[in-house]
Design an enzyme around this catalytic site. Structure first.
Site, PDB file in Angstrom:
ATOM      1  N   HIS A 100       0.830  -1.211   0.000  1.00 55.32           N
ATOM      2  CA  HIS A 100       0.000   0.000   0.000  1.00 55.32           C
ATOM      3  C   HIS A 100       0.865   1.263   0.000  1.00 55.32           C
ATOM      4  O   HIS A 100       0.698   2.144  -0.850  1.00 55.32           O
ATOM      5  CB  HIS A 100      -0.907  -0.024   1.233  1.00 55.32           C
ATOM      6  CG  HIS A 100      -1.782   1.175   1.379  1.00 55.32           C
ATOM      7  ND1 HIS A 100      -3.112   1.187   1.029  1.00 55.32           N
ATOM      8  CD2 HIS A 100      -1.528   2.435   1.851  1.00 55.32           C
ATOM      9  CE1 HIS A 100      -3.626   2.379   1.269  1.00 55.32           C
ATOM     10  NE2 HIS A 100      -2.682   3.156   1.777  1.00 55.32           N
ATOM     11  N   GLU A 101       1.793   1.339   0.961  1.00 54.13           N
ATOM     12  CA  GLU A 101       2.614   2.556   1.053  1.00 54.13           C
ATOM     13  C   GLU A 101       3.557   2.681  -0.138  1.00 54.13           C
ATOM     14  O   GLU A 101       3.851   3.794  -0.590  1.00 54.13           O
ATOM     15  CB  GLU A 101       3.400   2.553   2.364  1.00 54.13           C
ATOM     16  CG  GLU A 101       2.539   2.536   3.627  1.00 54.13           C
ATOM     17  CD  GLU A 101       1.495   3.644   3.686  1.00 54.13           C
ATOM     18  OE1 GLU A 101       1.701   4.713   3.065  1.00 54.13           O
ATOM     19  OE2 GLU A 101       0.464   3.448   4.356  1.00 54.13           O
TER      20      GLU A 101
ATOM     21  N   HIS B 148       1.833   4.500  -2.900  1.00 56.57           N
ATOM     22  CA  HIS B 148       1.933   5.960  -2.742  1.00 56.57           C
ATOM     23  C   HIS B 148       3.280   6.461  -3.251  1.00 56.57           C
ATOM     24  O   HIS B 148       3.363   7.461  -3.981  1.00 56.57           O
ATOM     25  CB  HIS B 148       1.809   6.339  -1.261  1.00 56.57           C
ATOM     26  CG  HIS B 148       0.416   6.325  -0.722  1.00 56.57           C
ATOM     27  ND1 HIS B 148      -0.593   7.093  -1.244  1.00 56.57           N
ATOM     28  CD2 HIS B 148      -0.126   5.656   0.340  1.00 56.57           C
ATOM     29  CE1 HIS B 148      -1.706   6.906  -0.546  1.00 56.57           C
ATOM     30  NE2 HIS B 148      -1.451   6.032   0.411  1.00 56.57           N
TER      31      HIS B 148
ATOM     32  N   GLU C 192      -4.664   7.860  -2.975  1.00 59.25           N
ATOM     33  CA  GLU C 192      -5.147   6.583  -2.445  1.00 59.25           C
ATOM     34  C   GLU C 192      -5.510   5.605  -3.559  1.00 59.25           C
ATOM     35  O   GLU C 192      -5.412   4.383  -3.383  1.00 59.25           O
ATOM     36  CB  GLU C 192      -6.351   6.799  -1.532  1.00 59.25           C
ATOM     37  CG  GLU C 192      -5.992   7.302  -0.151  1.00 59.25           C
ATOM     38  CD  GLU C 192      -5.086   6.354   0.614  1.00 59.25           C
ATOM     39  OE1 GLU C 192      -5.294   5.126   0.538  1.00 59.25           O
ATOM     40  OE2 GLU C 192      -4.160   6.826   1.295  1.00 59.25           O
TER      41      GLU C 192
END
Length: 507
Positions: A269-270, A273, A299
């Site tokens: 997830h990170e 980003h 997101e």
């Protein structure tokens, strides 16, 4: 205006914008340190440091000289073409200047100092499971959130200025309508799926040595496109991504020795980003264009990589044999099909960051509704834990056993304003499917390439259509340019139905 004079003013403008960029980067460095390595005793001093820097940055953002330079160049021919980089820098800088003009420098100083203090107290309150310890700070955060909104009296709703900070152009009324449509479709679907026999997650809930988990995750995100020459991975209580410069973009993750899924999906997830910010045109560094355009679009990239790609069978067709080789005693006898079902397990749960794709948005909608109630004065901070627990009972059929797993679980209200951030998670979920659908239309070979560990076609499409532009266009413009339509929930619901019907209803 003469060419030499115009050139000189343009250089002066870029110099001022660079100073603001660098100051905000320093603030980001101190914020990263506070959440990763700073000892608890440094909280008070860090608050004062951030207060000074925040005040200085705000002074530069609102300096009359900056406004004069923007006004001087904006009507000149080189700055009239909407799509040009020069015009875009001026357009975005002027919008930010006019918004910053409305907010007092003294307020910014008070806010930074308060938030640094609150963040440390939240960490202690979460550790000791004591909401009362941080409640007085949260009262002040609510006051500051309302004060910020008061600087924009023309707003339709008190939450609009807060939402505008992270999702420019969106209003509370827009989000309420969108969430109403989404919830109306999600709730019966969640009910239908959770009535089916649950997937077996036991293969994930074994002892996995922490360092071996981290080493595997580094291998995964490097393959996805995370550049370790320009980034690093650290541990934090609440995973996050933060960028200091084009060549220094950092992520954090969280590891549980007895749950492999925690580190896998928080890291992916990170990294999503970070890969976005690593793909921004490097020529934009030092300008307001060198950022992701909105919380929702940001997101969309973390959720696209985490869920649509990171929880796909194609992804694990490539990575699962490697994972088995790292953990043969835990996974050697677990088939790919069983592992795939385990990582796509659906269950009503208490923790947003651990929630599956189907129930996740219900967590966000609860938070968004509570934020509006707090800002509107319909809910008091002292009653927040009870209201939180009641909504979880109503919407998810669960009651948190303690505040740590309830109102204290997320960092956001304890490290920023109350309002204006959580909606971005669901906007991101919706957009992730819309963007991926457009990517598949342009490059149908993407799934097959992922099976072979080739992420280049997907990465190239995302960079071309989203990443490189930074903040050059608004979120609405990026969505239209990349997908040919405005924000729509249909691709997202189509993705969820197809995936989870196949997993749960076609056995």
């Amino acid at each position: 205006m003469g060419g030499k004079i115009l050139y000189k003013k343009w250089q002066c403008l870029k110099k001022r914008l660079r100073e603001i960029y660098d100051l905000e980067s320093v603030i980001a460095v101190l914020t990263w340190d506070q959440n990763t390595h700073m000892p608890p005793g440094g909280a008070e001093a860090r608050g004062k440091q951030l207060s000074v820097l925040g005040e200085l940055a705000h002074q530069k953002k609102t300096a009359p000289e900056l406004g004069e330079l923007l006004e001087a160049v904006e009507s000149e021919p080189p700055f009239l073409s909407y799509d040009s980089d020069q015009a875009s820098i001026v357009r975005v800088a002027k919008r930010q200047y006019l918004e910053a003009q409305k907010v007092s420098t003294g307020f910014i100083s008070r806010f930074y100092e308060h938030i640094a203090k609150t963040n440390q107290i939240w960490m202690e309150a979460r550790e000791s499971n004591d909401f009362g310890k941080v409640a007085p700070c949260l009262e002040k955060t609510l006051d500051l959130s309302r004060e910020y909104a008061s600087f924009f009296p023309e707003s339709e709703h008190i939450a609009d200025p807060l939402i505008n900070r992270s999702d420019y152009g969106m209003k509370a009324s827009d989000i309420q309508e969108l969430f109403h449509q989404l919830r109306r479709q999600l709730v019966p679907f969640v009910d239908e799926i959770t009535q089916q026999p649950a997937s077996d997650r036991s293969c994930l809930l074994q002892a996995y040595p922490v360092q071996k988990q981290l080493d595997f995750c580094k291998e995964v995100i490097a393959k996805m496109g995370f550049d370790f020459r320009r980034g690093r991975l650290d541990l934090a209580m609440h995973p996050f991504m933060i960028g200091f410069a084009a060549g220094d973009i950092r992520i954090t993750t969280r590891v549980k020795e007895q749950d492999l899924s925690e580190v896998l999906f928080s890291t992916i997830h990170e990294a999503g980003h970070a890969i976005y910010e690593m793909g921004i045109n490097p020529a934009y560094e030092g300008t307001p264009l060198h950022n992701g355009i909105s919380c929702g679009v940001h997101e969309s990239q973390s959720r696209l990589w985490e869920n649509i790609i990171g929880r796909s069978r194609e992804f694990w067709s490539y990575f699962y044999p490697k994972l088995q080789a790292r953990f043969p005693s835990q996974l050697g006898n677990v088939s790919l099909d069983d592992f795939y079902r385990a990582i796509n397990h659906v269950e009503r749960s208490l923790i947003r960051t651990d929630a599956d794709e189907l129930t996740y948005n219900l967590h966000v909608i609860i938070r968004f509704d509570l934020e509006l109630a707090l800002l509107e004065g319909k809910l008091q901070i002292r009653d927040l834990p009870e209201a939180w627990n009641e909504r979880y009972k109503t919407d998810l059929g669960l009651v948190p056993p303690n505040d740590r797993d309830g109102v204290l679980q997320d960092i956001h209200w304890y490290f920023d304003f109350i309002g204006g951030v959580f909606q971005g998670y669901t906007l991101g979920n919706i957009l992730s499917s819309q963007f991926y659908q457009a990517a598949l239309k342009a490059c149908p070979e993407i799934p097959e390439q992922i099976v072979h560990g080739n992420f280049v076609p997907l990465h190239a499409w995302l960079k071309e259509n989203i990443y490189q532009h930074g903040s050059k266009y608004t979120a609405a413009e990026i969505v239209e340019r990349a997908t040919g339509s405005s924000l729509a929930i249909e691709p997202y619901m189509e993705y969820l139905r197809k995936k989870y019907y196949n997993l749960y209803l076609s056995r």
